[in-house]
Design an enzyme around this catalytic site. Sequence first.
Site, short mmCIF file in Angstrom:
data_model
loop_
_atom_site.label_atom_id
_atom_site.label_comp_id
_atom_site.label_asym_id
_atom_site.label_seq_id
_atom_site.Cartn_x
_atom_site.Cartn_y
_atom_site.Cartn_z
N ASP A 90 -51.28 -34.04 21.48
CA ASP A 90 -50.79 -32.68 21.33
C ASP A 90 -49.70 -32.29 22.33
O ASP A 90 -48.99 -31.35 22.11
CB ASP A 90 -51.94 -31.68 21.44
CG ASP A 90 -52.65 -31.79 22.79
OD1 ASP A 90 -52.24 -32.63 23.61
OD2 ASP A 90 -53.60 -31.04 23.01
N ARG A 131 -54.34 -24.42 24.06
CA ARG A 131 -53.64 -24.86 22.86
C ARG A 131 -53.22 -23.69 21.99
O ARG A 131 -53.53 -22.53 22.25
CB ARG A 131 -54.59 -25.77 22.04
CG ARG A 131 -55.06 -27.00 22.77
CD ARG A 131 -54.15 -28.15 22.46
NE ARG A 131 -53.93 -28.23 21.02
CZ ARG A 131 -54.65 -28.97 20.18
NH1 ARG A 131 -55.65 -29.69 20.63
NH2 ARG A 131 -54.39 -28.98 18.88
N TYR A 163 -60.52 -32.41 28.25
CA TYR A 163 -60.53 -33.86 28.37
C TYR A 163 -61.49 -34.22 29.49
O TYR A 163 -61.35 -33.71 30.61
CB TYR A 163 -59.16 -34.35 28.84
CG TYR A 163 -58.14 -34.58 27.77
CD1 TYR A 163 -58.31 -35.57 26.81
CD2 TYR A 163 -56.96 -33.84 27.76
CE1 TYR A 163 -57.33 -35.80 25.86
CE2 TYR A 163 -55.98 -34.07 26.82
CZ TYR A 163 -56.18 -35.05 25.87
OH TYR A 163 -55.22 -35.28 24.93
N PRO A 185 -54.84 -40.51 27.94
CA PRO A 185 -54.12 -39.37 27.39
C PRO A 185 -53.78 -38.31 28.43
O PRO A 185 -53.16 -37.31 28.10
CB PRO A 185 -55.12 -38.80 26.39
CG PRO A 185 -56.45 -39.11 27.01
CD PRO A 185 -56.28 -40.43 27.70
P1 FAD Z 1 -50.22 -43.93 15.68
O1 FAD Z 1 -50.17 -42.46 15.83
O2 FAD Z 1 -51.50 -44.63 15.93
O3 FAD Z 1 -49.73 -44.24 14.20
C1 FAD Z 1 -49.90 -45.49 13.62
C2 FAD Z 1 -49.83 -45.32 12.12
O4 FAD Z 1 -49.83 -46.60 11.53
C3 FAD Z 1 -51.03 -44.59 11.56
O5 FAD Z 1 -50.61 -43.60 10.67
C4 FAD Z 1 -51.83 -45.69 10.86
O6 FAD Z 1 -52.50 -45.23 9.71
C5 FAD Z 1 -50.75 -46.66 10.49
N1 FAD Z 1 -51.21 -48.03 10.39
C6 FAD Z 1 -51.95 -48.70 11.26
N2 FAD Z 1 -52.12 -49.96 10.85
C7 FAD Z 1 -51.48 -50.08 9.70
C8 FAD Z 1 -51.30 -51.14 8.78
N3 FAD Z 1 -51.82 -52.35 8.99
N4 FAD Z 1 -50.58 -50.90 7.67
C9 FAD Z 1 -50.04 -49.70 7.42
N5 FAD Z 1 -50.18 -48.67 8.25
C10 FAD Z 1 -50.89 -48.85 9.38
N6 FAD Z 1 -52.75 -39.06 22.81
C11 FAD Z 1 -52.66 -38.00 23.61
O7 FAD Z 1 -51.64 -37.85 24.26
N7 FAD Z 1 -53.68 -37.10 23.67
C12 FAD Z 1 -54.82 -37.25 22.93
O8 FAD Z 1 -55.73 -36.45 23.00
C13 FAD Z 1 -54.94 -38.34 22.10
N8 FAD Z 1 -56.03 -38.50 21.34
C14 FAD Z 1 -56.10 -39.55 20.51
C15 FAD Z 1 -57.23 -39.69 19.74
C16 FAD Z 1 -57.34 -40.75 18.88
C17 FAD Z 1 -58.57 -40.88 18.06
C18 FAD Z 1 -56.30 -41.69 18.79
C19 FAD Z 1 -56.38 -42.82 17.81
C20 FAD Z 1 -55.17 -41.54 19.57
C21 FAD Z 1 -55.06 -40.48 20.46
N9 FAD Z 1 -53.96 -40.30 21.27
C22 FAD Z 1 -53.87 -39.25 22.07
C23 FAD Z 1 -52.86 -41.26 21.26
C24 FAD Z 1 -51.71 -40.77 20.42
O9 FAD Z 1 -52.21 -40.30 19.19
C25 FAD Z 1 -50.79 -41.95 20.24
O10 FAD Z 1 -50.27 -42.33 21.51
C26 FAD Z 1 -49.62 -41.68 19.33
O11 FAD Z 1 -50.08 -41.19 18.11
C27 FAD Z 1 -48.85 -42.97 19.13
O12 FAD Z 1 -48.02 -42.89 18.03
P2 FAD Z 1 -47.74 -44.17 17.14
O13 FAD Z 1 -46.87 -43.69 16.05
O14 FAD Z 1 -47.27 -45.27 17.99
O15 FAD Z 1 -49.15 -44.67 16.59
#
Ligand code: FAD
Length: 685
Positions: free
Chosen positions: A50, A284, A292, A369
């Site tokens: 967030d 928020r 957290y 986070p």
């Molecule tokens: P992601 O947001 O993980 O996106 C990856 C995408 O790829 C997803 O949509 C997934 O569906 C897709 N995907 C994965 N594997 C495949 C595949 N094989 N084929 C096709 N699609 C695929 N960060 C914070 O700063 N504060 C928080 O409170 C926080 N809470 C979190 C809680 C959870 C449960 C999770 C999982 C993460 C949290 N994070 C938090 C981390 C934050 O969400 C990530 O750092 C950020 O979203 C990273 O972005 P990204 O695009 O690299 O990866």
Amino acid sequence: ALPTTEGQVDVLIVGAGPAGLMLANWLSRTGLSTRIVDKRGTKIFNGQADGLQCRTLEIFDSFDFAHRVWRESNHMLEICLWNPDENGQIRRSDRIPDTIPGISRFQQVVLHQGRIERFFLDSIKKHSDIDVERGVLPTAFDFDDSKAADFNDYPITVTLRTLSEEDAMPQQQYQHQKTADGQSIASDGLFRSNLTADDTDDLVRAAETNARADQVESVKAKFLVGCDGAHSWVRQQLGFKLEGDSTDYIWGVLDIIPVTDFPDIRQRCAIHSASAGSVMVIPRENKLVRLYIQLQATEHAQGGGKADRSRITPDMILQSAQRILHPYKLTYSYCDWWTAYQIGQRVGDQFSLHERVFLAGDAVHTHSPKAGQGMNVSMQDTYNLGWKLAHVLKGYSEGSLLKTYQSERRRIARDLIEFDHRFSRLFSGRPAKDVMDEEGVSMEEFKNAFEKGNEFASGIAVNYGASVIVAKEGDSAEQGDGTDVRTQESHRVVSKPQLATAIPVGKRMPSFKVLNQSDARPWHLQELLKSNGRWRIIVFAGQLTAPQNMQRMKQLGARLGAPSSFLHQYTPAGQPIDSVIEILTIHAGPRTSLELLDLPEAFHPYSEQQGWDYWKVFVDDQSYHEGHGQAYMNYGIDPSRGASLIIRPDQYVSWVGEVDDYDEMARFFSGFMKPQTAGKEVDAA
Ligand code: FAD
């Protein structure tokens, strides 16, 4: 099953989280063929990351949607530190600004990931017909080495399978639960509140994908980018590893509308209790507050193995918070989301395969986070990559440009993990009882780290090392791992940082207000640096009332305007002269001392259809309603001498030199750009 259809695409993105969407958003501006697939059936609706850094807001603004975030998000202005007093009771010990004043025209805000994804989707739709293909999973990958060096060829083949809706349902991190006192916990997306209308598209599409369930397609791609999160499938295909600690802490996260007598519940707080642990409070949007709590993995796992996440409940997180906040009371009227997750502090060993397959975001770095970095750094990875891919695909640049992705971003990821390490210890440690208590964490040290960490956490501190696109002395972007991409000595371009003492080469261009010469309207300089793929030369012309300064502008204008100039050479025939490199001028005033047409045409290009361009020349002067930006003073530029700057398409500063140093500018671009003159390669796109 054998592929039933075949396709071809310039860029295939796997994963539509923040990293993947930022990349699709960049590419939506370029006209290049792009596909983005995600295995999930819908976008995120609530929870997860967030925090948005001020740098991220600047980037959003360069894509024209920061205002939506700014309006809807909660703005965090103050951080309060709470520590135990001599009787062990928590008390407020400090207040510090959340964003260091003056660092950016934006401040840190919070808004949940689902809304950020929404803004990206809207922006992508506005500029292209790229559509996130949901419920689509890559199942096979092949790379043809023999095609890796030819950027017009398709070395990558990926098999994509469309899932049924049931298979594509998001695996939620939360289950339906009730707390000890019988309160219901939001869990299943029923509480989408004001977001429902926005997401109709996604729900409709989920039904459509069902019709295509189990279809298989073989796609050939010039580039593949794995933005598929911490468990990255693309990373696994490449055999790349994440290096670092795997056993770590578990984080409990609770998004609630609190009912409490704790006075700072609408401030961002770091609260260290004497012996009950620590909590971070994040106020928020929509009256929510996020808590957290870091729980030691060892409390829940034997022998350093994976912790048993299933044993953590929202009640448990709430009870921990209650103990830490004692004697203040805390309950809640509504819980929007909660999670518990374990994180490792890890960085990918490699970010790319032959500069044809790339990894970005959580796929190459994971960490805690608490500094709100995850989403920001992930988006900034692909913000760094997007324009580079486009320039190579369009034939503007040599493929070597792409080496700077790993050299620049891997260092950021490493810095981030190091920061996280240090900060984790300070955050989760027990406060020291007195100066003799060596095991405890000194609250003074914590405050110092917090304040210092703040600059890092703003994203503004990013300072890219020397490379073919950053002309400065010193270390290359990343040393010691064979990715030194400094240009060869013959092309070595040198900056003169003393000409603009407050504009560090390698950092993003700071912003101050300047006025449009033609209509007197004030603009923040950054507002002129849209993310549209253009390089920019900013000419700080100095005082044009001084004849020698005007003379230099005449000479520079003549050289830039010549048909043989690098400006013409790098612009494809038939395209506007500012489409690859745009020239902006900021003179030192006064505004009324100059008429636009006193300057050579290179500074305000002319076309038969559009006439003169009135949006290229600006002045550092008093405005009617918004004060005086004092840009020259703030940038450390001497108005009697001036300076010229080269700015990258992502707003980072490449070079600082003399106003009329045409030769050095030409040398800079010749290090990686391809001439577009007669006989040039025809742009396939
Ligand atoms: P992601 O947001 O993980 O996106 C990856 C995408 O790829 C997803 O949509 C997934 O569906 C897709 N995907 C994965 N594997 C495949 C595949 N094989 N084929 C096709 N699609 C695929 N960060 C914070 O700063 N504060 C928080 O409170 C926080 N809470 C979190 C809680 C959870 C449960 C999770 C999982 C993460 C949290 N994070 C938090 C981390 C934050 O969400 C990530 O750092 C950020 O979203 C990273 O972005 P990204 O695009 O690299 O990866």
